[in-house]
Write an enzyme that holds these catalytic residues in place. Structure first.
Site, PDB file in Angstrom:
ATOM      1  N   ARG A 145       0.799  -1.214   0.000  1.00  0.00           N
ATOM      2  CA  ARG A 145       0.000   0.000   0.000  1.00  0.00           C
ATOM      3  C   ARG A 145       0.842   1.279   0.000  1.00  0.00           C
ATOM      4  NH1 ARG A 145      -3.349  -3.948   1.535  1.00  0.00           N
ATOM      5  NH2 ARG A 145      -1.504  -4.677   2.612  1.00  0.00           N
ATOM      6  N   THR A 146       1.837   1.350   0.873  1.00  0.00           N
ATOM      7  CA  THR A 146       2.608   2.594   0.945  1.00  0.00           C
ATOM      8  C   THR A 146       3.326   2.840  -0.379  1.00  0.00           C
ATOM      9  OG1 THR A 146       2.890   2.248   3.314  1.00  0.00           O
ATOM     10  CG2 THR A 146       4.358   3.848   2.283  1.00  0.00           C
ATOM     11  N   HIS A 196       5.493   5.804  11.298  1.00  0.00           N
ATOM     12  CA  HIS A 196       4.970   5.697   9.926  1.00  0.00           C
ATOM     13  C   HIS A 196       4.067   6.929   9.735  1.00  0.00           C
ATOM     14  CE1 HIS A 196       3.738   4.158   6.199  1.00  0.00           C
ATOM     15  NE2 HIS A 196       3.408   2.924   6.510  1.00  0.00           N
ATOM     16  N   ARG A 229      11.566   3.575   2.951  1.00  0.00           N
ATOM     17  CA  ARG A 229      11.200   2.637   4.022  1.00  0.00           C
ATOM     18  C   ARG A 229      12.443   1.836   4.362  1.00  0.00           C
ATOM     19  NH1 ARG A 229       5.962  -1.157   4.325  1.00  0.00           N
ATOM     20  NH2 ARG A 229       5.135   0.889   4.871  1.00  0.00           N
ATOM     21  N   LYS A 289      25.401  -4.909  -2.880  1.00  0.00           N
ATOM     22  CA  LYS A 289      26.876  -4.966  -2.863  1.00  0.00           C
ATOM     23  C   LYS A 289      27.438  -4.432  -1.550  1.00  0.00           C
ATOM     24  CE  LYS A 289      26.883  -3.829  -7.797  1.00  0.00           C
ATOM     25  NZ  LYS A 289      27.180  -2.727  -8.727  1.00  0.00           N
TER      26      LYS A 289
END
Ligand code: ASP
Length: 346
Positions: free
Chosen positions: A76-77, A164, A127, A106
């Protein structure tokens, strides 16, 4: 968890205070009541205009670029931010196949990756599993901005078990939308309140909003109680907070029931998760004991904490279940926020 002092020393988040353009979004503490009202007004306006197929919105972010940088899973985000940017006429970039296929694989650190992304984009949605990572990103983007002669901004899409902020904005928008007010409510949050970043941000945001006569009820297994710094934040602002392990102490007087998933990915030992995963399960029988005008929210995704697939079907058909509305509102709130931080004329 709060971001460590080291992160806060790197970047001290400024209040929006009516001036969103060019500001990073890392915590709900940046938003005043007036800022929230402005974001909600814009989100409602965008929702209307999208419903009516208003093509002028496509001019809002034309020529601007948003990057998504997700070190943790998201549906959703991630997608609502992408859709939001497209609907404002902007472009979206991300590493093909997610960060797993970027130089993160890496061994590149966040400081270097975020600066690379900042060279290409005007806004980066991040995120990351580390609490405070968006503060670090903000710091390095500001440094980079001096060299670039423009200021790319970061918007937190969730920092581990921290915050959030954009989810909280869409959650409060949905509460006001469905209940017609943020005042005079008993707001009950249930489940993994320790690790769930959405409940941390939402509790603080409601307090920042200055909602009057709101009672907070936090229902969880003892080991997953709301962190004390959140409870302190509410107490300091004069809110009553009840913490309990017994849902039935508060269910039939709750106006907002905010259910959450036990955050399996935050448990070091699988057996600790197994031991409490079924402590609080929302089923049609449980909802049957709630007020007829209560609303049932959930940030999603849902698992066993919302019962069986058959329970899902029955719950979904109940007019009190507003989690799909909540999910849809996410895009409009994120459109509003993007337009504001980009300084778009809408
Ligand atoms: N989607 C929300 C989050 O990213 C809730 C969850 O994952 O349970 O925090």
């Amino acid at each position: 968890m709060r971001p460590s002092e080291a992160y806060v020393r790197l970047f001290e988040p400024p209040k929006m205070a009516g001036h969103f353009t060019g500001k990073h979004v890392v915590t709900v503490e940046q938003f005043t009541r007036e800022d929230m009202i402005e974001v909600f007004r814009t989100a409602a306006d965008f929702r209307d205009r999208v419903r009516h197929g208003d093509r002028t919105l496509l001019n809002a972010a034309a020529g601007r670029v948003m990057a998504t940088l997700f070190y943790e899973a998201s549906t959703r985000t991630d997608m609502s931010f992408q859709a939001a940017m497209h609907r404002l006429g902007g472009a979206v970039v991300s590493t093909s196949g997610g960060v797993r296929f970027s130089s993160v694989y890496k061994g590149e650190n966040l400081a270097d990756t975020i600066r690379a992304v900042g060279c290409y984009a005007d806004v980066v949605v991040l995120r990351h599993p580390d609490v405070g990572s968006s503060y670090e990103a903000a710091y390095y983007l500001d440094q980079l901005g001096e060299q670039l002669g423009r200021s790319p901004v970061v918007i937190s899409g969730g920092d581990g078990v921290g915050e959030h902020p954009t989810q909280a904005l869409l959650d409060l928008f949905t509460i006001v939308d469905c209940k017609g007010r943020a005042d005079r409510l008993t707001i009950t949050m249930v489940g993994d309140l320790l690790n769930g970043r959405t409940v941390h941000s939402l509790s603080k945001l409601i307090a920042q909003y200055g909602a009057q006569e709101v009672d907070f009820c936090f229902v969880s297994p003892f080991s997953l109680r709301m962190p004390s710094y959140i409870v302190d934040f509410l107490h300091e602002r004069g809110y009553r907070v009840m913490q309990t392990g017994d849902l039935y102490e508060v269910l039939n007087r709750s106006d907002v029931i905010y259910w959450t998933r036990v955050q399996q990915e935050r448990f070091a030992k699988p057996e600790d998760y197994e031991a409490i995963r079924d402590d609080f399960v929302m089923t049609p029988e449980v909802l049957g004991q709630a007020k007829s005008d209560a609303i049932l929210m959930h940030p999603l995704p849902r698992k066993n904490e919302m019962g069986t697939p058959r329970d899902h079907d029955i719950l979904d058909a109940d007019s009190r279940a507003v989690y799909f509305k909540q999910m849809a509102n996410g895009m409009f709130v994120r459109m509003a926020l993007l337009a504001k931080v980009l300084g778009a004329a809408v």
